[in-house]
Design a protein around this motif. Structure first.
Motif, PDB file in Angstrom:
ATOM      1  N   ASP A  36      -3.704   8.873   4.405  1.00 49.42           N
ATOM      2  CA  ASP A  36      -4.256  10.247   4.463  1.00 49.42           C
ATOM      3  C   ASP A  36      -3.476  11.173   3.534  1.00 49.42           C
ATOM      4  O   ASP A  36      -4.068  12.010   2.825  1.00 49.42           O
ATOM      5  CB  ASP A  36      -4.194  10.776   5.898  1.00 49.42           C
ATOM      6  N   ALA A  37      -2.154  11.016   3.538  1.00 49.86           N
ATOM      7  CA  ALA A  37      -1.320  11.877   2.686  1.00 49.86           C
ATOM      8  C   ALA A  37      -1.608  11.633   1.213  1.00 49.86           C
ATOM      9  O   ALA A  37      -1.666  12.573   0.411  1.00 49.86           O
ATOM     10  CB  ALA A  37       0.155  11.636   2.988  1.00 49.86           C
ATOM     11  N   LEU A  38      -1.786  10.377   0.846  1.00 51.96           N
ATOM     12  CA  LEU A  38      -2.080  10.055  -0.548  1.00 51.96           C
ATOM     13  C   LEU A  38      -3.476  10.513  -0.938  1.00 51.96           C
ATOM     14  O   LEU A  38      -3.693  11.015  -2.053  1.00 51.96           O
ATOM     15  CB  LEU A  38      -1.938   8.547  -0.769  1.00 51.96           C
ATOM     16  N   SER A  39      -4.433  10.335  -0.044  1.00 58.47           N
ATOM     17  CA  SER A  39      -5.806  10.759  -0.341  1.00 58.47           C
ATOM     18  C   SER A  39      -5.866  12.255  -0.622  1.00 58.47           C
ATOM     19  O   SER A  39      -6.655  12.721  -1.455  1.00 58.47           O
ATOM     20  CB  SER A  39      -6.723  10.423   0.838  1.00 58.47           C
ATOM     21  N   ALA A  40      -5.016  12.993   0.068  1.00 57.97           N
ATOM     22  CA  ALA A  40      -5.015  14.453  -0.111  1.00 57.97           C
ATOM     23  C   ALA A  40      -4.469  14.868  -1.471  1.00 57.97           C
ATOM     24  O   ALA A  40      -4.672  16.020  -1.903  1.00 57.97           O
ATOM     25  CB  ALA A  40      -4.181  15.100   0.995  1.00 57.97           C
ATOM     26  N   LEU A  41      -3.812  13.945  -2.168  1.00 53.64           N
ATOM     27  CA  LEU A  41      -3.235  14.262  -3.471  1.00 53.64           C
ATOM     28  C   LEU A  41      -4.244  14.170  -4.607  1.00 53.64           C
ATOM     29  O   LEU A  41      -3.987  14.645  -5.714  1.00 53.64           O
ATOM     30  CB  LEU A  41      -2.070  13.309  -3.776  1.00 53.64           C
ATOM     31  N   SER A  42      -5.381  13.516  -4.339  1.00 56.72           N
ATOM     32  CA  SER A  42      -6.351  13.302  -5.408  1.00 56.72           C
ATOM     33  C   SER A  42      -7.743  13.671  -4.939  1.00 56.72           C
ATOM     34  O   SER A  42      -8.129  13.388  -3.795  1.00 56.72           O
ATOM     35  CB  SER A  42      -6.324  11.831  -5.851  1.00 56.72           C
ATOM     36  N   SER A  43      -8.485  14.309  -5.828  1.00 52.64           N
ATOM     37  CA  SER A  43      -9.866  14.677  -5.507  1.00 52.64           C
ATOM     38  C   SER A  43     -10.828  13.543  -5.813  1.00 52.64           C
ATOM     39  O   SER A  43     -11.994  13.584  -5.420  1.00 52.64           O
ATOM     40  CB  SER A  43     -10.262  15.929  -6.303  1.00 52.64           C
ATOM     41  N   GLU A  44     -10.316  12.539  -6.534  1.00 51.13           N
ATOM     42  CA  GLU A  44     -11.162  11.402  -6.896  1.00 51.13           C
ATOM     43  C   GLU A  44     -11.103  10.336  -5.807  1.00 51.13           C
ATOM     44  O   GLU A  44     -10.103  10.192  -5.085  1.00 51.13           O
ATOM     45  CB  GLU A  44     -10.703  10.806  -8.230  1.00 51.13           C
ATOM     46  N   THR A  49      -4.244   1.440   0.000  1.00 50.75           N
ATOM     47  CA  THR A  49      -3.404   0.757   0.990  1.00 50.75           C
ATOM     48  C   THR A  49      -2.131   0.224   0.346  1.00 50.75           C
ATOM     49  O   THR A  49      -1.047   0.291   0.929  1.00 50.75           O
ATOM     50  CB  THR A  49      -4.188  -0.405   1.639  1.00 50.75           C
ATOM     51  N   ALA A  50      -2.247  -0.305  -0.880  1.00 51.95           N
ATOM     52  CA  ALA A  50      -1.067  -0.815  -1.582  1.00 51.95           C
ATOM     53  C   ALA A  50      -0.096   0.320  -1.893  1.00 51.95           C
ATOM     54  O   ALA A  50       1.122   0.189  -1.724  1.00 51.95           O
ATOM     55  CB  ALA A  50      -1.486  -1.525  -2.865  1.00 51.95           C
ATOM     56  N   LEU A  51      -0.629   1.463  -2.348  1.00 48.44           N
ATOM     57  CA  LEU A  51       0.218   2.618  -2.617  1.00 48.44           C
ATOM     58  C   LEU A  51       0.873   3.123  -1.334  1.00 48.44           C
ATOM     59  O   LEU A  51       2.052   3.527  -1.331  1.00 48.44           O
ATOM     60  CB  LEU A  51      -0.601   3.733  -3.262  1.00 48.44           C
ATOM     61  N   ALA A  52       0.128   3.088  -0.247  1.00 44.47           N
ATOM     62  CA  ALA A  52       0.683   3.505   1.043  1.00 44.47           C
ATOM     63  C   ALA A  52       1.830   2.583   1.447  1.00 44.47           C
ATOM     64  O   ALA A  52       2.850   3.037   1.974  1.00 44.47           O
ATOM     65  CB  ALA A  52      -0.409   3.494   2.106  1.00 44.47           C
ATOM     66  N   ALA A  53       1.669   1.281   1.194  1.00 42.91           N
ATOM     67  CA  ALA A  53       2.724   0.320   1.527  1.00 42.91           C
ATOM     68  C   ALA A  53       3.995   0.603   0.734  1.00 42.91           C
ATOM     69  O   ALA A  53       5.103   0.586   1.278  1.00 42.91           O
ATOM     70  CB  ALA A  53       2.230  -1.104   1.267  1.00 42.91           C
ATOM     71  N   VAL A  54       3.843   0.888  -0.565  1.00 42.29           N
ATOM     72  CA  VAL A  54       5.006   1.213  -1.401  1.00 42.29           C
ATOM     73  C   VAL A  54       5.658   2.498  -0.904  1.00 42.29           C
ATOM     74  O   VAL A  54       6.890   2.615  -0.844  1.00 42.29           O
ATOM     75  CB  VAL A  54       4.590   1.351  -2.882  1.00 42.29           C
ATOM     76  N   ARG A  55       4.850   3.475  -0.546  1.00 37.91           N
ATOM     77  CA  ARG A  55       5.372   4.750  -0.035  1.00 37.91           C
ATOM     78  C   ARG A  55       6.179   4.539   1.253  1.00 37.91           C
ATOM     79  O   ARG A  55       7.192   5.211   1.477  1.00 37.91           O
ATOM     80  CB  ARG A  55       4.201   5.694   0.215  1.00 37.91           C
ATOM     81  N   LEU A  56       5.722   3.619   2.093  1.00 41.26           N
ATOM     82  CA  LEU A  56       6.396   3.362   3.371  1.00 41.26           C
ATOM     83  C   LEU A  56       7.621   2.461   3.228  1.00 41.26           C
ATOM     84  O   LEU A  56       8.509   2.490   4.082  1.00 41.26           O
ATOM     85  CB  LEU A  56       5.412   2.717   4.358  1.00 41.26           C
ATOM     86  N   ALA A  57       7.653   1.661   2.171  1.00 37.72           N
ATOM     87  CA  ALA A  57       8.755   0.707   2.000  1.00 37.72           C
ATOM     88  C   ALA A  57      10.036   1.422   1.597  1.00 37.72           C
ATOM     89  O   ALA A  57      10.015   2.555   1.097  1.00 37.72           O
ATOM     90  CB  ALA A  57       8.382  -0.328   0.945  1.00 37.72           C
TER      91      ALA A  57
END
Length: 278
Positions: A224-232, A240-248
């Motif tokens: 959700d946090a990442l989705s809010a960063l982009s309008s696309e 999901t992969a970006l979220a995993a890196v963010r959480l790692a």
């Protein structure tokens, strides 16, 4: 983090853009994992890759399930699962078994054939011995001294052959018994290795399920946090992969080929880890 390019240029920072180079993602990941690259090749001076980095070293990631991503995140944080102790024990047991599948069928067939041949030879010589003894008795009754001597000589020769064949037959029996024992040990070892392999796979699946369940809420929040960063609209796998890196919890850089973020510095900021962008 410092990146040393083959032309002598050096780039430094938490987010480094290499999109103007022709390096393949695999080449950059390899340089991250091997800081001792040749001087005329790409060299990256960075912390040693952390646990879980092998899964998340490159984004986007295809054909990787959320469970595997969750496991990589958890391992990077040093977390354990309820089955880790048993998993370690099973993995250690499995390492004791050689990954070989010796085929004993050919030597066993040869040993059985040799034993059968020796048995046939022995049976034939025993029949011949019995026949010669009968002839020798008949010659004695007839008082034929010449025939007695000739038969006795032939009997001695046959008895010598029989002794040799008996020795060969006993050796063939022992050889076959030894091969059968080895084949049984190999079968037992293979069966145990397969059992342990299945057990390890099951425990790993259980660990992945555990981590996916315990990190599910964090993944939702990160997406959700990442989705809010982009309008696309971004495909689910990449997000999901970006979220995993963010959480790692990574110190080593992640190689990114996606354009979700405007630049490498922005990616490093929002993913909270060093990023090399291609």
């Amino acid at each position: 983090m410092k990146v040393y390019l083959p032309d002598g240029a050096v780039r430094e920072g938490r987010g480094i853009d290499l999109s103007d180079t022709a390096f393949a993602p695999e080449t950059v990941v390899a340089a991250v994992r091997d800081p001792g690259s040749p001087a005329d090749a790409l060299r990256i001076d960075c912390p040693e890759p952390d646990s879980g980095h092998d899964v998340l070293a490159r984004v986007p990631i295809s054909t990787i399930t959320t469970k595997r991503l969750s496991t990589a995140v958890a391992r990077s944080r040093g977390r354990s699962s309820p089955v880790d102790e048993e998993l370690d024990r099973l993995t250690s047991r499995l390492a004791e078994y050689a990954d070989t599948d010796d085929d004993y069928s050919t030597p066993l067939r040869a040993a059985r054939r040799r034993l059968a041949e020796a048995g046939d030879d022995e049976a034939g010589l025993r029949e011949r011995t019995a026949s010669l003894r009968g002839r020798l008795a008949a010659h004695r009754e007839a008082g034929d001294d010449d025939a007695i001597e000739a038969t006795r000589a032939e009997l001695v020769d046959v008895a010598t052959q029989l002794s040799e064949v008996e020795t060969e037959r006993i050796a063939a029996e022992q050889r076959l018994e030894a091969l059968e024992r080895e084949a049984k040990r190999a079968r037992d070892s293979r069966d145990e290795r397969l059992r342990l392999t299945d057990a390890v796979a099951n425990r790993r699946r259980e660990a992945r399920t555990y981590f996916a369940d315990t990190l599910a809420a964090e993944f939702d929040e990160a997406r959700d946090a990442l989705s809010a960063l982009s309008s696309e609209t971004t495909d689910t796998d990449t997000l999901t992969a970006l979220a995993a890196v963010r959480l790692a919890d990574f110190r080593a850089p992640v190689v990114s080929t996606c354009r979700f973020f405007a630049d490498a510095e922005t990616a490093a900021h929002h993913l909270d880890c060093p990023v090399i962008r291609l």
